[in-house]
Design a protein around this motif. Structure first.
Motif, mmCIF file in Angstrom:
data_model
loop_
_atom_site.group_PDB
_atom_site.id
_atom_site.type_symbol
_atom_site.label_atom_id
_atom_site.label_comp_id
_atom_site.label_asym_id
_atom_site.label_seq_id
_atom_site.Cartn_x
_atom_site.Cartn_y
_atom_site.Cartn_z
ATOM 1 N N ALA A 161 -1.844 10.334 -8.522
ATOM 2 C CA ALA A 161 -0.450 10.188 -8.092
ATOM 3 C C ALA A 161 -0.344 9.342 -6.831
ATOM 4 C CB ALA A 161 0.153 11.573 -7.858
ATOM 5 N N PRO A 162 -0.550 8.030 -6.949
ATOM 6 C CA PRO A 162 -0.479 7.165 -5.762
ATOM 7 C C PRO A 162 0.955 6.900 -5.325
ATOM 8 C CG PRO A 162 -0.838 5.837 -7.717
ATOM 9 C CD PRO A 162 -0.881 7.281 -8.172
ATOM 10 N N SER A 163 1.106 6.600 -4.039
ATOM 11 C CA SER A 163 2.397 6.166 -3.508
ATOM 12 C C SER A 163 2.412 4.639 -3.486
ATOM 13 C CB SER A 163 2.606 6.708 -2.093
ATOM 14 O OG SER A 163 2.639 8.109 -2.111
ATOM 15 N N PRO A 164 3.434 4.004 -4.046
ATOM 16 C CA PRO A 164 3.452 2.533 -4.128
ATOM 17 C C PRO A 164 3.952 1.883 -2.841
ATOM 18 C CG PRO A 164 5.370 3.404 -5.223
ATOM 19 C CD PRO A 164 4.595 4.596 -4.731
ATOM 20 N N THR A 165 3.275 2.212 -1.754
ATOM 21 C CA THR A 165 3.625 1.614 -0.456
ATOM 22 C C THR A 165 2.630 0.520 -0.081
ATOM 23 O OG1 THR A 165 2.378 3.365 0.650
ATOM 24 C CG2 THR A 165 4.744 3.716 0.366
ATOM 25 N N GLY A 166 1.690 0.256 -0.959
ATOM 26 C CA GLY A 166 0.675 -0.770 -0.741
ATOM 27 C C GLY A 166 -0.197 -0.865 -1.980
ATOM 28 N N TYR A 167 -1.232 -1.696 -1.897
ATOM 29 C CA TYR A 167 -2.121 -1.874 -3.036
ATOM 30 C C TYR A 167 -3.020 -0.659 -3.214
ATOM 31 C CZ TYR A 167 -0.486 -6.650 -2.530
ATOM 32 O OH TYR A 167 0.309 -7.747 -2.429
ATOM 33 N N LEU A 168 -3.641 -0.552 -4.371
ATOM 34 C CA LEU A 168 -4.581 0.533 -4.622
ATOM 35 C C LEU A 168 -5.888 0.205 -3.908
ATOM 36 C CD1 LEU A 168 -5.296 3.160 -6.078
ATOM 37 C CD2 LEU A 168 -6.040 1.790 -8.029
ATOM 38 N N ASP A 222 7.045 7.710 -5.613
ATOM 39 C CA ASP A 222 7.817 6.659 -4.945
ATOM 40 C C ASP A 222 9.033 7.193 -4.192
ATOM 41 O OD1 ASP A 222 9.037 7.439 -7.266
ATOM 42 O OD2 ASP A 222 9.534 5.431 -7.961
ATOM 43 N N THR A 223 8.927 8.416 -3.656
ATOM 44 C CA THR A 223 10.078 8.980 -2.950
ATOM 45 C C THR A 223 10.306 8.334 -1.582
ATOM 46 O OG1 THR A 223 8.642 10.751 -2.145
ATOM 47 C CG2 THR A 223 10.003 11.241 -4.076
ATOM 48 N N ASP A 224 9.295 7.658 -1.046
ATOM 49 C CA ASP A 224 9.488 6.922 0.214
ATOM 50 C C ASP A 224 10.202 5.614 -0.120
ATOM 51 O OD1 ASP A 224 9.354 5.521 2.596
ATOM 52 O OD2 ASP A 224 7.304 6.141 3.061
ATOM 53 N N LEU A 225 11.534 5.681 -0.167
ATOM 54 C CA LEU A 225 12.327 4.556 -0.671
ATOM 55 C C LEU A 225 12.224 3.324 0.223
ATOM 56 C CD1 LEU A 225 15.506 6.560 -1.783
ATOM 57 C CD2 LEU A 225 13.546 5.857 -3.160
ATOM 58 N N GLU A 226 12.007 3.526 1.518
ATOM 59 C CA GLU A 226 11.948 2.392 2.436
ATOM 60 C C GLU A 226 10.663 1.596 2.274
ATOM 61 O OE1 GLU A 226 12.636 3.502 6.461
ATOM 62 O OE2 GLU A 226 14.652 4.281 6.080
ATOM 63 N N ARG A 227 9.550 2.275 2.000
ATOM 64 C CA ARG A 227 8.247 1.611 1.966
ATOM 65 C C ARG A 227 7.737 1.311 0.558
ATOM 66 N NH1 ARG A 227 4.429 5.276 4.295
ATOM 67 N NH2 ARG A 227 2.962 3.539 4.396
ATOM 68 N N SER A 228 8.266 1.999 -0.437
ATOM 69 C CA SER A 228 7.817 1.750 -1.817
ATOM 70 C C SER A 228 8.376 0.435 -2.326
ATOM 71 C CB SER A 228 8.280 2.898 -2.734
ATOM 72 O OG SER A 228 7.687 4.112 -2.343
ATOM 73 N N THR A 229 7.543 -0.321 -3.053
ATOM 74 C CA THR A 229 7.990 -1.618 -3.583
ATOM 75 C C THR A 229 7.570 -1.770 -5.037
ATOM 76 O OG1 THR A 229 5.950 -2.802 -2.998
ATOM 77 C CG2 THR A 229 7.661 -2.670 -1.294
ATOM 78 N N PRO A 230 8.349 -2.524 -5.822
ATOM 79 C CA PRO A 230 7.961 -2.805 -7.211
ATOM 80 C C PRO A 230 6.628 -3.552 -7.286
ATOM 81 C CG PRO A 230 10.258 -3.406 -6.810
ATOM 82 C CD PRO A 230 9.655 -3.115 -5.479
ATOM 83 N N GLU A 231 6.377 -4.427 -6.288
ATOM 84 C CA GLU A 231 5.129 -5.202 -6.280
ATOM 85 C C GLU A 231 3.917 -4.282 -6.147
ATOM 86 O OE1 GLU A 231 8.522 -7.606 -5.272
ATOM 87 O OE2 GLU A 231 7.745 -5.828 -4.246
#
Length: 480
Positions: free
Chosen positions: A20-27, A55-64
């Motif tokens: 369950a990664p957070s999409p705030t950066g690359y893996l 992806d609940t951190d809406l400010e830092r999460s990105t589609p990229e």
């Protein structure tokens, strides 16, 4: 309280893990190792693997970042049975549970201002107490859902949270150390620790494998699960990965994101083999196929100690896999590097032949692509050091003679091209090196390549003859 699942839970599935990664950066490699351990444990136990994007951190999460995570998981071939699920699409479910918890007295609304909470914290710290909420809004309840408020979980006040960590053993945390966790913010958005609990519950997660930085979250999450009468998963907290200098792994140690390793020319098998050994082992064995990993992996065998990342070891493994995996398979990964370097490989040898020719020489696929461009495209310049060593004026005679012999070759194959070089050396009374080395520089531009017969056949007759003439002209111009 009714359990609502995202999918029909198969009663025959005894183990279900999740990444369950957070999409705030690359893996990064630490996350990739966690994903691998979680995936392996599921496969070892004939279970299922769930991919969830937190992806609940809406400010830092990105589609990229989300796309990069999915791309990394696919490149590593860590396939999931369920997902990817996105927390931002489940807010209705989280809020439904929170509303039920409010009704049942498992949670309460808190109307305290930031100023009051800051003053409370300062007072507690001045008394050298651990800062925690004083339950003012629970004691003096003035429920008014229309006023700005957060929702807090009513954490037990006595006793302890005890759990048996699959990696670390027994862990006990006193409830007096835990705060009444905010589970819904004033903007009506649920918080991370609460979303995780509901997701693990809904998705039937039996084993949670994650980094040791989550240990402090675990007792809070267990208390919420128990309040909901939900099953508590087995937790396994793995240690962090350090750089070879003993410091936390970061960009200064080189590549840290999974796809950087792809870009640098590593095979996924090499990275997976390396990552599995960062904290787990089976005797003295160093090289593991995916099948062996699945057969042998156990969470209880994962070390509690931090592991040090060693790029040289990874490079050694990569070279092993380049040499031992089927050439056709390696060639599929090699093709990406040619494309990335802008090389058109349609006019030249099959890429599997390149792998066979260069596997012993090249430790990465990036190096292999870079050092074999001459098979597919012409070059403008000769390597300076090779020119100085092998393009003396006396080399013209050998190049002219070998060009003549190669022009006369009836069938362009290994035997005939080798014979042409040998006949040239014999006629001129020279050692093979006095013919072969100027010829190598002439047709490749550099001083190193596979054997000359293989190289000549791979490049092709027309380009070989044209490049020999170009070299002759170059040497003549240099000595004019």
């Amino acid at each position: 309280m009714k359990i609502q699942s995202l999918f029909n839970l198969d009663p025959n599935i005894k183990v279900r893990t999740r990444f369950a990664p957070s999409p705030t950066g690359y893996l990064h490699v630490g996350g990739a190792r966690t994903a691998l351990y979680s995936w392996l444990y599921a496969k070892h136990n004939n279970g299922e693997f769930v991919l969830r994007i937190e992806d609940t951190d809406l400010e830092r999460s990105t589609p990229e970042a989300t796309q990069a995570i999915l791309e990394s998981m696919e490149w590593l071939n860590l396939r999931w049975e369920h997902g990817p699920f996105y927390q931002t699409k489940r807010f209705e479910r989280y809020n439904q549970v929170i509303d039920q918890m409010l009704e049942q007295g498992l949670a309460y609304r808190c109307y305290c201002s930031k100023e009051r909470l800051e003053n409370l914290r300062n007072e507690q710290e001045s008394r050298k107490e651990k800062p925690r909420y004083d339950r003012a809004c629970l004691k003096h309840c003035h429920e008014d859902p229309t006023k700005p408020h957060v929702v807090r979980f009513k954490n037990p006040q006595t006793g302890s949270v005890v759990f048996e960590d699959a990696v670390r053993g027994r862990i006990e945390i006193s409830n007096s150390e835990l705060d009444d966790l905010i589970i819904r913010r004033s903007d009506n958005s649920p918080t991370y620790n609460f979303c995780v609990v509901i997701d693990d519950w809904d998705m039937g997660i039996t084993h949670v494998v994650r980094g040791e930085d989550h240990i402090n979250n675990t007792p809070r999450q267990i208390n919420i699960l128990k309040a909901l009468n939900a099953p508590v998963p087995t937790y396994a907290h793995v240690s962090m990965i350090l750089g070879d200098d003993g410091q936390k792994l970061s960009k200064r140690h080189g590549a840290v994101s999974v796809m950087q390793y792809r870009d640098e020319g590593y095979l996924p098998e090499a990275l997976l083999n390396y990552l599995v050994r960062l904290g787990w082992g089976h005797g003295d064995q160093e090289i593991f196929s995916i099948e062996e990993m699945i057969k042998l992996f156990e969470l209880e065998q994962v070390s509690k100690s931090a592991s040090a990342f060693n790029t040289e070891k990874l490079l050694w493994l990569n070279h092993h896999y380049i040499r031992t995996l089927p050439a056709d398979y390696v060639a599929k990964h090699l093709a990406w590097h040619y494309q990335n370097q802008g090389v058109n490989t349609s006019n030249g040898p099959a890429l599997a032949e390149i792998v066979t020719m260069l596997a012993e020489r090249c430790k990465t696929l990036k190096e292999m692509a870079e050092t074999s461009r001459y098979f597919f495209e012409d070059f403008d310049n000769f390597d300076e050091s090779a020119v100085k060593k092998h393009f003396k004026i006396t080399a013209i005679e050998a190049l002219c003679k070998v060009k003549e012999k190669l022009t006369a070759v009836s069938s362009w194959n290994l035997q005939n091209t080798h014979q042409a070089i040998e006949d040239t050396a014999k006629e001129l009374g020279l050692g093979m090196g006095k013919v072969g080395m100027p010829l190598r520089v002439a047709v490749t531009g550099v001083g190193q390549s596979p054997s000359m017969d293989v190289t000549l056949v791979g490049i092709g007759r027309e380009r070989v003859l044209a490049r020999i003439q170009k070299a002759i002209d170059f040497i003549q111009s240099q000595n004019a």
